[in-house]
Design a protein around this motif. Structure first.
Motif, short mmCIF file in Angstrom:
data_model
loop_
_atom_site.label_atom_id
_atom_site.label_comp_id
_atom_site.label_asym_id
_atom_site.label_seq_id
_atom_site.Cartn_x
_atom_site.Cartn_y
_atom_site.Cartn_z
N PRO A 160 2.29 4.83 16.73
CA PRO A 160 1.99 3.46 16.31
C PRO A 160 3.28 2.68 16.10
N ASN A 161 3.22 1.42 16.44
CA ASN A 161 4.39 0.57 16.28
C ASN A 161 3.94 -0.74 15.67
N PRO A 162 4.38 -1.22 14.61
CA PRO A 162 5.38 -0.66 13.70
C PRO A 162 4.77 0.39 12.79
N LYS A 163 5.63 1.15 12.16
CA LYS A 163 5.15 2.22 11.29
C LYS A 163 4.53 1.60 10.03
N PRO A 164 3.37 2.12 9.61
CA PRO A 164 2.77 1.59 8.38
C PRO A 164 3.59 2.04 7.16
N ARG A 165 3.74 1.12 6.22
CA ARG A 165 4.46 1.45 4.99
C ARG A 165 3.54 2.21 4.06
N PRO A 166 4.07 3.19 3.36
CA PRO A 166 3.21 3.88 2.39
C PRO A 166 2.92 2.94 1.22
N LYS A 167 1.69 3.03 0.72
CA LYS A 167 1.31 2.19 -0.40
C LYS A 167 1.96 2.72 -1.66
N SER A 168 2.51 1.81 -2.46
CA SER A 168 3.12 2.22 -3.72
C SER A 168 2.10 2.08 -4.84
N GLU A 169 2.24 2.90 -5.83
CA GLU A 169 1.35 2.87 -6.98
C GLU A 169 1.60 1.59 -7.77
N PRO A 170 0.55 0.99 -8.34
CA PRO A 170 0.77 -0.19 -9.17
C PRO A 170 1.54 0.20 -10.43
N ASN A 171 2.38 -0.70 -10.89
CA ASN A 171 3.24 -0.44 -12.03
C ASN A 171 2.57 -0.95 -13.30
N TYR A 172 1.82 -0.08 -13.99
CA TYR A 172 1.15 -0.45 -15.23
C TYR A 172 2.08 -0.20 -16.40
N LEU A 229 11.25 -5.24 -16.11
CA LEU A 229 10.20 -4.81 -15.19
C LEU A 229 8.99 -5.72 -15.29
N ASN A 230 8.37 -5.97 -14.18
CA ASN A 230 7.12 -6.72 -14.16
C ASN A 230 5.98 -5.72 -14.02
N PHE A 231 5.04 -5.80 -14.94
CA PHE A 231 3.91 -4.88 -14.94
C PHE A 231 2.66 -5.58 -14.45
N VAL A 232 1.73 -4.80 -13.94
CA VAL A 232 0.44 -5.32 -13.50
C VAL A 232 -0.32 -5.82 -14.72
N GLY A 233 -0.80 -7.06 -14.67
CA GLY A 233 -1.61 -7.63 -15.74
C GLY A 233 -0.84 -8.02 -16.99
N GLU A 234 0.47 -8.09 -16.92
CA GLU A 234 1.28 -8.38 -18.11
C GLU A 234 0.94 -9.75 -18.70
N ASN A 235 0.94 -10.78 -17.88
CA ASN A 235 0.67 -12.13 -18.40
C ASN A 235 -0.75 -12.24 -18.94
N TYR A 245 -7.84 -1.91 -12.81
CA TYR A 245 -8.09 -0.48 -12.98
C TYR A 245 -7.03 0.06 -13.93
N TRP A 246 -7.24 -0.19 -15.22
CA TRP A 246 -6.25 0.19 -16.22
C TRP A 246 -6.14 1.71 -16.31
N PRO A 247 -4.94 2.22 -16.62
CA PRO A 247 -4.81 3.66 -16.90
C PRO A 247 -5.57 4.00 -18.19
N ASP A 248 -5.80 5.28 -18.40
CA ASP A 248 -6.63 5.72 -19.52
C ASP A 248 -6.11 5.26 -20.88
N ASP A 249 -4.79 5.31 -21.10
CA ASP A 249 -4.29 4.94 -22.42
C ASP A 249 -4.51 3.46 -22.73
#
Length: 175
Positions: free
Chosen positions: A45-57, A81-87, A119-123
């Motif tokens: 495949p061209n271009p190569k797909p980028r791996p998905k990064s985990e959201p930064n919670y 750092l900018n976190f998911v859902g911070e604002n 999709y918040w982490p458990d904590d």
């Protein structure tokens, strides 16, 4: 003689299996020229797909610090750092601090909406659940206080009526 042929066949088959040889042929990769006379392979495949990064919670300690800072009395350290859902979390905590005493229903609705927004982490889910429990208890206490106040008002009204009736009886006896 038949046993020797079988043994040699098994030996050859095992060696092919171990070395990874296959009996089928692979199709050769053909090259295709694109409009710009660049050569591209059809097999890749061209271009190569980028791996998905985990959201930064944010970690739970940061979320609690945001809550304390929004309610006042605590100075939270700033992070680059900018976190998911911070604002959203910061504005949620600010409104919860303002509304929890006066309008717990509205604060609870905002908390429910924010809880389902990501999709918040458990904590973080557990912390938001604790906040919901606190608001629900506050709402129940407010409703119980209102019911008690209504009952007291009713009792005072009954007592005033009884007092008036007693005063009227005394007046009629004196006459």
């Amino acid at each position: 003689m038949g046993l020797a042929h079988k043994a040699s066949f098994i030996l050859i088959a095992c060696s092919m299996l171990i070395t990874g040889c296959t009996l089928t042929q692979k199709k050769p990769v053909t090259e295709v020229k694109t409009e710009n006379n660049q050569v591209a392979s059809q097999g890749k495949p061209n271009p190569k797909p980028r791996p998905k990064s985990e959201p930064n919670y944010p970690p739970a300690s940061t979320v609690i610090a945001w809550h304390a800072a929004q309610c006042g009395g605590y100075k939270a350290s700033t992070s680059k750092l900018n976190f998911v859902g911070e604002n959203e979390l910061k504005s949620l905590f600010k409104s919860i601090c303002l509304l929890s005493a006066t309008e717990p229903e509205k604060a609870l609705a905002q908390l429910e909406k924010s809880d389902h927004a990501y999709y918040w982490p458990d904590d973080i889910k557990q912390y938001l659940w604790l906040q919901k429990q606190h608001l629900q208890q506050s709402l129940a206490a407010k409703q119980a206080k209102q019911a008690l106040s209504d009952e007291m008002e009713k009792t005072l009204s009954s007592l005033a009526t009884i007092e008036q009736q007693l005063l009227l009886r005394e007046e009629t006896k004196e006459q």
